[in-house]
Design a protein around this motif. Structure first.
Motif, PDB file in Angstrom:
ATOM      1  N   UNK A 254       0.840  -1.190   0.000  1.00 26.25           N
ATOM      2  CA  UNK A 254       0.000   0.000   0.000  1.00 26.25           C
ATOM      3  C   UNK A 254       0.879   1.246   0.000  1.00 26.25           C
ATOM      4  N   UNK A 255       0.407   2.273  -0.653  1.00 24.24           N
ATOM      5  CA  UNK A 255       1.113   3.543  -0.689  1.00 24.24           C
ATOM      6  C   UNK A 255       0.203   4.644  -0.167  1.00 24.24           C
ATOM      7  N   UNK A 256       0.808   5.626   0.469  1.00 20.86           N
ATOM      8  CA  UNK A 256       0.066   6.793   0.942  1.00 20.86           C
ATOM      9  C   UNK A 256       0.875   8.020   0.564  1.00 20.86           C
ATOM     10  N   UNK A 257       0.404   8.745  -0.431  1.00 19.15           N
ATOM     11  CA  UNK A 257       1.086   9.943  -0.895  1.00 19.15           C
ATOM     12  C   UNK A 257       0.514  11.159  -0.187  1.00 19.15           C
ATOM     13  N   UNK A 258       1.397  11.977   0.376  1.00 21.90           N
ATOM     14  CA  UNK A 258       0.986  13.165   1.110  1.00 21.90           C
ATOM     15  C   UNK A 258       1.294  14.415   0.301  1.00 21.90           C
ATOM     16  N   UNK A 259       0.366  15.346   0.304  1.00 24.50           N
ATOM     17  CA  UNK A 259       0.584  16.623  -0.358  1.00 24.50           C
ATOM     18  C   UNK A 259       0.083  17.725   0.549  1.00 24.50           C
ATOM     19  N   UNK A 260       0.535  18.931   0.289  1.00 22.16           N
ATOM     20  CA  UNK A 260       0.088  20.043   1.106  1.00 22.16           C
ATOM     21  C   UNK A 260       1.072  20.331   2.211  1.00 22.16           C
ATOM     22  N   UNK A 261       0.611  20.374   3.478  1.00 20.15           N
ATOM     23  CA  UNK A 261       1.436  20.808   4.600  1.00 20.15           C
ATOM     24  C   UNK A 261       2.307  19.678   5.140  1.00 20.15           C
ATOM     25  N   UNK A 262       3.102  19.053   4.295  1.00 21.74           N
ATOM     26  CA  UNK A 262       3.905  17.912   4.716  1.00 21.74           C
ATOM     27  C   UNK A 262       5.008  18.288   5.684  1.00 21.74           C
ATOM     28  N   UNK A 263       5.392  19.584   5.727  1.00 21.92           N
ATOM     29  CA  UNK A 263       6.479  19.965   6.613  1.00 21.92           C
ATOM     30  C   UNK A 263       6.092  19.813   8.064  1.00 21.92           C
ATOM     31  N   UNK A 264       4.789  19.736   8.371  1.00 23.73           N
ATOM     32  CA  UNK A 264       4.357  19.618   9.748  1.00 23.73           C
ATOM     33  C   UNK A 264       4.167  18.175  10.169  1.00 23.73           C
ATOM     34  N   UNK A 265       4.285  17.242   9.251  1.00 22.62           N
ATOM     35  CA  UNK A 265       3.972  15.862   9.573  1.00 22.62           C
ATOM     36  C   UNK A 265       5.015  15.266  10.499  1.00 22.62           C
ATOM     37  N   UNK A 266       4.589  14.758  11.635  1.00 24.07           N
ATOM     38  CA  UNK A 266       5.474  14.167  12.635  1.00 24.07           C
ATOM     39  C   UNK A 266       5.493  12.658  12.522  1.00 24.07           C
ATOM     40  N   UNK A 267       4.326  12.093  12.252  1.00 23.73           N
ATOM     41  CA  UNK A 267       4.228  10.642  12.163  1.00 23.73           C
ATOM     42  C   UNK A 267       3.139  10.274  11.164  1.00 23.73           C
ATOM     43  N   UNK A 268       3.292   9.101  10.594  1.00 20.59           N
ATOM     44  CA  UNK A 268       2.285   8.556   9.682  1.00 20.59           C
ATOM     45  C   UNK A 268       1.866   7.192  10.197  1.00 20.59           C
ATOM     46  N   UNK A 269       0.597   6.906  10.015  1.00 22.66           N
ATOM     47  CA  UNK A 269       0.111   5.614  10.482  1.00 22.66           C
ATOM     48  C   UNK A 269      -0.835   4.977   9.491  1.00 22.66           C
TER      49      UNK A 269
ATOM     50  N   UNK B 271       7.429  12.039  -0.438  1.00 19.46           N
ATOM     51  CA  UNK B 271       6.362  12.294   0.546  1.00 19.46           C
ATOM     52  C   UNK B 271       5.360  11.139   0.577  1.00 19.46           C
ATOM     53  N   UNK B 272       5.895   9.950   0.584  1.00 15.80           N
ATOM     54  CA  UNK B 272       5.052   8.765   0.510  1.00 15.80           C
ATOM     55  C   UNK B 272       5.439   7.773   1.594  1.00 15.80           C
ATOM     56  N   UNK B 273       4.428   7.185   2.197  1.00 12.96           N
ATOM     57  CA  UNK B 273       4.618   6.122   3.180  1.00 12.96           C
ATOM     58  C   UNK B 273       4.056   4.837   2.592  1.00 12.96           C
ATOM     59  N   UNK B 274       4.752   3.746   2.840  1.00  9.80           N
ATOM     60  CA  UNK B 274       4.353   2.459   2.289  1.00  9.80           C
ATOM     61  C   UNK B 274       4.026   1.472   3.412  1.00  9.80           C
ATOM     62  N   UNK B 275       3.176   0.536   3.096  1.00  5.41           N
ATOM     63  CA  UNK B 275       2.914  -0.587   3.990  1.00  5.41           C
ATOM     64  C   UNK B 275       3.034  -1.853   3.155  1.00  5.41           C
ATOM     65  N   UNK B 276       4.151  -2.534   3.336  1.00  7.96           N
ATOM     66  CA  UNK B 276       4.362  -3.809   2.649  1.00  7.96           C
ATOM     67  C   UNK B 276       3.743  -4.912   3.496  1.00  7.96           C
ATOM     68  N   UNK B 277       2.831  -5.642   2.899  1.00 10.41           N
ATOM     69  CA  UNK B 277       2.110  -6.678   3.627  1.00 10.41           C
ATOM     70  C   UNK B 277       2.427  -8.034   3.006  1.00 10.41           C
ATOM     71  N   UNK B 278       3.125  -8.856   3.747  1.00 12.40           N
ATOM     72  CA  UNK B 278       3.474 -10.205   3.292  1.00 12.40           C
ATOM     73  C   UNK B 278       2.636 -11.241   4.027  1.00 12.40           C
ATOM     74  N   UNK B 279       2.597 -12.422   3.467  1.00 18.19           N
ATOM     75  CA  UNK B 279       1.891 -13.549   4.091  1.00 18.19           C
ATOM     76  C   UNK B 279       0.493 -13.143   4.522  1.00 18.19           C
ATOM     77  N   UNK B 280      -0.226 -12.541   3.632  1.00 15.18           N
ATOM     78  CA  UNK B 280      -1.556 -12.047   3.969  1.00 15.18           C
ATOM     79  C   UNK B 280      -2.480 -13.187   4.354  1.00 15.18           C
TER      80      UNK B 280
END
Length: 125
Positions: free
Chosen positions: A18-33, A75-84
């Motif tokens: 999974x990918x999560x692309x962030x745009x806009x006020x990314x300079x304030x982002x502390x954590x992604x979940x 500006x992208x966070x990924x979630x690699x999911x194995x052995x689903x």
């Protein structure tokens, strides 16, 4: 603004990223979940990453199978999911937080101010 993508229908044992692309006020982002919500169930925490120290946190059920990572340049966070597993079937949401104080708070949805639309993951047995 957050845009999640990469969901789909797979067989048990397969992998998805999974990918999560962030745009806009990314300079304030502390954590992604990443959170997920299965039909008829409450939304639950899956994984999170601190964008400063790169610390990562996982739901026990997915630890060892899922990996969260980030690409600063994109500006992208990924979630690699194995052995689903069929139990992983859910709509997956990414979220961003301006600040999180202590580790256990990464698991709390209310600590994330920005949410993207979900992406559906269906795992068949």
């Amino acid at each position: 603004q957050l845009q999640a993508s990469g969901g789909g229908s797979v067989q048990a044992g397969d992998s998805l990223r999974l990918s999560c692309a962030a745009s806009g006020r990314t300079y304030k982002t502390y954590a992604m979940g990443w959170f997920r919500q299965a039909p008829g169930k409450e939304r639950e925490f899956v994984a999170a990453i601190n964008l400063s120290g790169r610390s990562t946190y996982y739901l026990n059920f997915v630890e060892g199978r899922f990996t969260i990572s980030e690409d600063n340049a994109k500006n992208t966070v990924y979630l690699l999911m194995n052995s689903l597993e069929p139990e992983d079937t859910a709509t997956y949401y990414c979220a961003a937080a301006d600040y999180i104080g202590v580790p256990y708070q990464y698991m709390l949805a209310e600590k994330y101010q920005y949410w993207g639309r979900g992406t559906l993951v269906t795992v068949s047995s």
